[in-house]
Design an enzyme around this catalytic site. Structure first.
Site, PDB file in Angstrom:
ATOM      1  N   ALA A  69       0.865  -1.173   0.000  1.00  0.00           N
ATOM      2  CA  ALA A  69       0.000   0.000   0.000  1.00  0.00           C
ATOM      3  C   ALA A  69       0.903   1.225   0.000  1.00  0.00           C
ATOM      4  CB  ALA A  69      -0.869  -0.012   1.246  1.00  0.00           C
ATOM      5  N   GLY A 113       0.484  -4.987   0.941  1.00  0.00           N
ATOM      6  CA  GLY A 113      -0.674  -5.036   0.047  1.00  0.00           C
ATOM      7  C   GLY A 113      -0.350  -5.687  -1.297  1.00  0.00           C
ATOM      8  N   GLU A 116      -0.656  -9.308  -0.705  1.00  0.00           N
ATOM      9  CA  GLU A 116      -2.089  -9.589  -0.581  1.00  0.00           C
ATOM     10  C   GLU A 116      -2.762  -9.621  -1.954  1.00  0.00           C
ATOM     11  OE1 GLU A 116      -2.515  -6.380   2.307  1.00  0.00           O
ATOM     12  OE2 GLU A 116      -3.143  -7.851   3.796  1.00  0.00           O
ATOM     13  N   GLU A 136       4.290  -5.350   7.416  1.00  0.00           N
ATOM     14  CA  GLU A 136       3.532  -4.295   8.107  1.00  0.00           C
ATOM     15  C   GLU A 136       3.959  -4.090   9.552  1.00  0.00           C
ATOM     16  OE1 GLU A 136       2.164  -6.595   6.113  1.00  0.00           O
ATOM     17  OE2 GLU A 136       0.662  -5.674   4.816  1.00  0.00           O
TER      18      GLU A 136
END
Ligand code: CO8
Length: 263
Positions: A69, A113, A116, A136
């Site tokens: 992200a 992300g 993911e 993270e």
């Protein structure tokens, strides 16, 4: 339509029936900003409704599938605005609405992300350059787009715990051995080509059968064994109502190649 041009994506049709989406934000190692995610959703939705497209390949660059992200965008977010607008929720669109097979071809970094997103693929391929991870914890947060759930289902609790609690990367070979990916290719080009080839093969089957096959495999992640097996059997029964089951079994009997009707 899929012909639309995007700021952060390159979209093409390398083979008949195959849509190729390449994440293209090189300056930030394909970090997944809100505008990028919005484009990805729009693009996948367009490919989904494009009847000439039967399977989709999602890839990044040689250096990064996606480095996560967008940290710079996220850093000042507050609880109330994240919760209030259900930050990241639009992501679930990608996986839940998509009925067509999605193959993710991972080269370079697939972190946070990005990891993911890679795991949202129905089939995940990578090359030896791939680096997976959920870092993270190093940023004072946790995976937020399904990482703790999909990684655990893919590689098991102990390995997923180790990755998520340490933030350590998972290299390509390990990802292959653990079944996080279906195949590890030598080079990034071979990885993308391999994904396109698999997508082309899938696109050569009846779209209605492919849709049913994807649906029943995905159900195995949601249902217990007894319900899952029953669900599969009902869909199997249903396919006797399709033209393509008659075409497929008829062609076998007559020693001919099946010409699918997609009905
Ligand atoms: N967000 C924003 N910018 C990034 C990101 C990112 N995740 N990753 C890299 N960039 C930028 C860098 O800031 C740098 O920009 P600039 O040149 O302006 O300084 C540029 O990309 C190139 O990066 P580096 O110079 O760092 O390149 P290196 O080759 O030295 O290092 C790394 C590559 C190791 C990948 C390094 O960039 C890195 O550690 N990146 C961050 C990885 C990370 O922590 N990812 C997890 C983010 S948190 C997350 O994903 C939460 C998921 C929640 C749900 C997701 C929904 C979208």
């Amino acid at each position: 339509s899929s012909e639309k041009t995007y700021q952060h994506l390159l979209v093409s049709t390398p083979k008949p029936g195959v849509g190729l989406v390449q994440i293209n934000r090189p300056k930030a190692l394909n970090a997944l900003s809100t505008p990028l995610i919005a484009e990805l959703n729009t693009c996948l939705r367009a490919l989904q409704s494009e009847t000439s497209i039967s399977a989709i390949v999602l890839t990044g660059s040689e250096k990064a599938f996606a480095a996560g992200a967008d940290i710079k965008e996220m850093k000042d977010l507050t609880f109330s605005s994240a919760y209030g607008r259900d930050f990241i929720e639009s992501w679930s669109d990608l996986i839940t609405f998509l009925k067509k097979p999605l193959i993710t071809a991972v080269n370079g970094y697939a972190l946070g992300g990005g990891c993911e997103l890679a795991m949202m693929g129905d089939i995940v391929y990578c090359s030896k350059t791939a680096v997976f991870g959920q870092p993270e914890i190093k940023l004072g947060t946790i995976p937020g787009a399904g990482g703790s759930q999909r990684l655990t289902k893919a590689i098991g609790k102990s390995r997923a715990m180790e990755a998520i609690l340490t933030g350590d990367n998972i290299k390509a070979q390990q990802a292959g051995e653990w079944g996080l990916v279906a195949r590890v290719f030598e080079t990034p080009q071979e990885c993308v080509d391999g994904a396109i080839k698999t997508a082309e093969k899938i696109a050569g089957y009846s779209q209605i059968t492919v849709k049913a096959a994807k649906e029943v495999v995905n159900k195995s992640l949601e249902l217990g064994l007894r319900d899952g097996v029953e669900y599969e059997r009902r869909v199997f029964h249903g396919l006797f109502g399709s033209k393509d089951q008659k075409i497929g079994m008829g062609a076998f009997t007559e020693k001919k190649k099946a010409e699918w009707s997609n009905e």
